[in-house]
Design an enzyme around this catalytic site. Structure first.
Site, PDB file in Angstrom:
ATOM      1  N   CYS A  53      23.381  23.720  39.859  1.00 47.05           N
ATOM      2  CA  CYS A  53      22.793  22.904  38.782  1.00 47.05           C
ATOM      3  C   CYS A  53      23.272  21.453  38.882  1.00 47.05           C
ATOM      4  O   CYS A  53      22.555  20.537  38.528  1.00 47.05           O
ATOM      5  CB  CYS A  53      23.248  23.430  37.424  1.00 47.05           C
ATOM      6  SG  CYS A  53      22.815  25.115  37.086  1.00 47.05           S
TER       7      CYS A  53
HETATM    8  N1  LIG Z   1      19.672  24.499  37.081  1.00 49.35           N
HETATM    9  C1  LIG Z   1      20.365  24.857  35.999  1.00 49.35           C
HETATM   10  O1  LIG Z   1      20.589  26.034  35.731  1.00 49.35           O
HETATM   11  N2  LIG Z   1      20.791  23.884  35.177  1.00 49.35           N
HETATM   12  C2  LIG Z   1      21.645  24.129  34.032  1.00 49.35           C
HETATM   13  C3  LIG Z   1      21.292  23.213  32.904  1.00 49.35           C
HETATM   14  C4  LIG Z   1      22.237  23.359  31.707  1.00 49.35           C
HETATM   15  C5  LIG Z   1      21.797  22.454  30.541  1.00 49.35           C
HETATM   16  N3  LIG Z   1      22.820  22.484  29.469  1.00 49.35           N
HETATM   17  C6  LIG Z   1      20.453  22.905  29.989  1.00 49.35           C
HETATM   18  O2  LIG Z   1      20.452  23.726  29.061  1.00 49.35           O
HETATM   19  O3  LIG Z   1      19.428  22.419  30.468  1.00 49.35           O
END
Ligand SMILES: NC(=O)NCCC[C@H](N)C(=O)O
Length: 406
Positions: A395
């Protein structure tokens, strides 16, 4: 090529990160849910953890570039472009009062260092930072320490605002208001930065009506793209990507798009929170999707797109399309408690930097041990504070260049 990404596993040569900044310190208990966090990270430690992440990547021969630097370079090219960006940014920041918009513009333009200005746009702004003179009821009743512009704490998850694929990117419209603001930065880099403008393809437009996020996009091969139908990505967006990539021989070799229908919940918010590729024939997966899955195969059929529903297990589907038997390594092993704990802390969200070599969160001890038992070179990074944002090493990174499969 400024962007060249055709797999999830070939040696990573260049990657985009964002170092967590003061935006994390503008999180408060009552904004956590809206801003998509589960707790307030300790910024200084989160930065140390992120610096170690960047150091691991550099130690493995990977060029690390930072979003804030690319945006500053873009805006430094032309003062009018900086003004245009700030006006667009302020418009999208949901500021309702003209005097506040003017005061915000003045605040941002007061920064002589453009990178500092960019970081301030990311951080959020409180009323008491603005030079306001109105004497209306609103100005009497507002709390001066309140935020007039929200922080963007999710920016360090550079995986999501766009997805690199082929010789360009899917530039996203995102699911939430808080994160959709993030996509403006990539829009300016891709359309105005001297190294990117005209040098890459764009396979989606941030103004499109359907949302899609980069965590749902996996480059399975140079000809196969996997996209999750999830809490964050709608079928209509996948149809649009299919039109833009299956009929674009000059810029895309993609022949098949596999749309995986995954549970619509926060723990499995993106496809990459439930499986990631870690070697030619190995995947780290959340046991919760080892049962029968619904997958839709989109391919070109003359001048139209053919969509066929496939039913099978993840192992059957991946083995069929990769043309080899794949091994699925369950996140947290066969212990349901460990599996749910470690999936919640992104044990499946690995960043593969070469076939069989992955960067992972150190806290997911069961999953990390299992991957090592399968011969995977597991490089651990500290994660106590970064994981409070509910994203892992995949991420927190967006590959820009990977070596091609030979
Ligand atoms: N590719 C991913 O799994 N990204 C994680 C994003 C975490 C962020 N707090 C969200 O909820 O969008």
């Amino acid at each position: 090529m400024v962007i060249d990404v055709r797999s999830e596993i070939m040696p990573l040569k260049k990657v985009l990160l964002h170092r967590p900044g003061k935006e994390l310190e503008n999180l408060t208990p009552d904004t956590l849910e809206r801003l998509l966090f589960d707790d307030i990270p300790y910024l200084e430690v989160a930065q140390k953890e992120h610096d170690r992440f960047a150091e691991i990547l550099r130690e493995n021969g990977i060029e690390v570039v930072y979003l804030e630097d690319l945006v500053a370079e873009t805006l430094d090219q032309d003062e009018n472009l900086k003004v245009q960006f700030l006006k667009e940014f302020i418009d999208e920041a949901n500021v309702k009062v003209d005097e506040e918009k003017e005061a915000l513009f003045k605040l941002y333009m007061s920064y002589t260092d453009t990178k500092e200005m960019v970081l301030k746009t990311m951080e959020g702004v409180k009323y008491n930072e603005l030079d306001l003179h109105s004497n209306d009821l609103l100005s009497h009743l507002r709390d001066s320490s309140e935020l007039v512009v929200d922080p963007m704490p999710n920016l360090y998850f550079t995986r999501d605002p766009f997805a690199s694929t082929q010789d360009g990117a899917i530039l996203n419209r995102m699911y939430s208001v808080t994160r959709n603001r993030e996509t403006l930065y990539a829009y300016y880099i891709f359309n105005y930065h001297k190294d990117y403008k005209g040098q890459m393809s764009l396979f989606y437009d941030r103004k499109n009506p359907f949302h899609i996020e980069g965590g749902d996009v996996l480059n399975i091969s140079d000809e196969i793209l996997a996209i999750g139908i999830s809490q964050r990505t709608q079928a209509g967006a996948i149809d649009k990507v299919a039109k833009n990539m299956l009929f674009n021989k000059e810029h895309s070799n993609i022949k098949t798009i596999l749309a995986f229908d995954i549970p619509n919940n926060r723990a499995m918010m993106h496809l990459d929170t439930v499986f990631t590729q870690i070697d030619y024939d190995k995947f780290s997966v959340h046991p919760g999707i080892l049962g029968t899955l619904r997958v839709f195969e989109l391919t070109r059929d003359n001048d139209s797109i053919k969509t066929v529903e496939k039913v099978g297990t993840l192992e059957e589907i991946l083995s069929e399309y990769l043309g080899k038997k794949v091994t699925l390594i369950p996140c947290g092993g066969n212990d349901r408690i460990a599996a749910e704990r470690e999936q919640w802390n992104d044990g499946s969200n690995t960043l593969c930097i070469a076939p069989g070599t992955v960067v992972v969160y150190d806290r997911n001890t069961v999953t990390n041990r299992l991957m090592r038992e399968h011969g995977i070179n597991v490089i651990e990074m500290p994660s106590a504070e970064l994981s409070r944002g509910r994203g892992g090493p995949r991420c927190m990174s967006m590959p820009l260049v990977r070596e091609r499969i030979k």
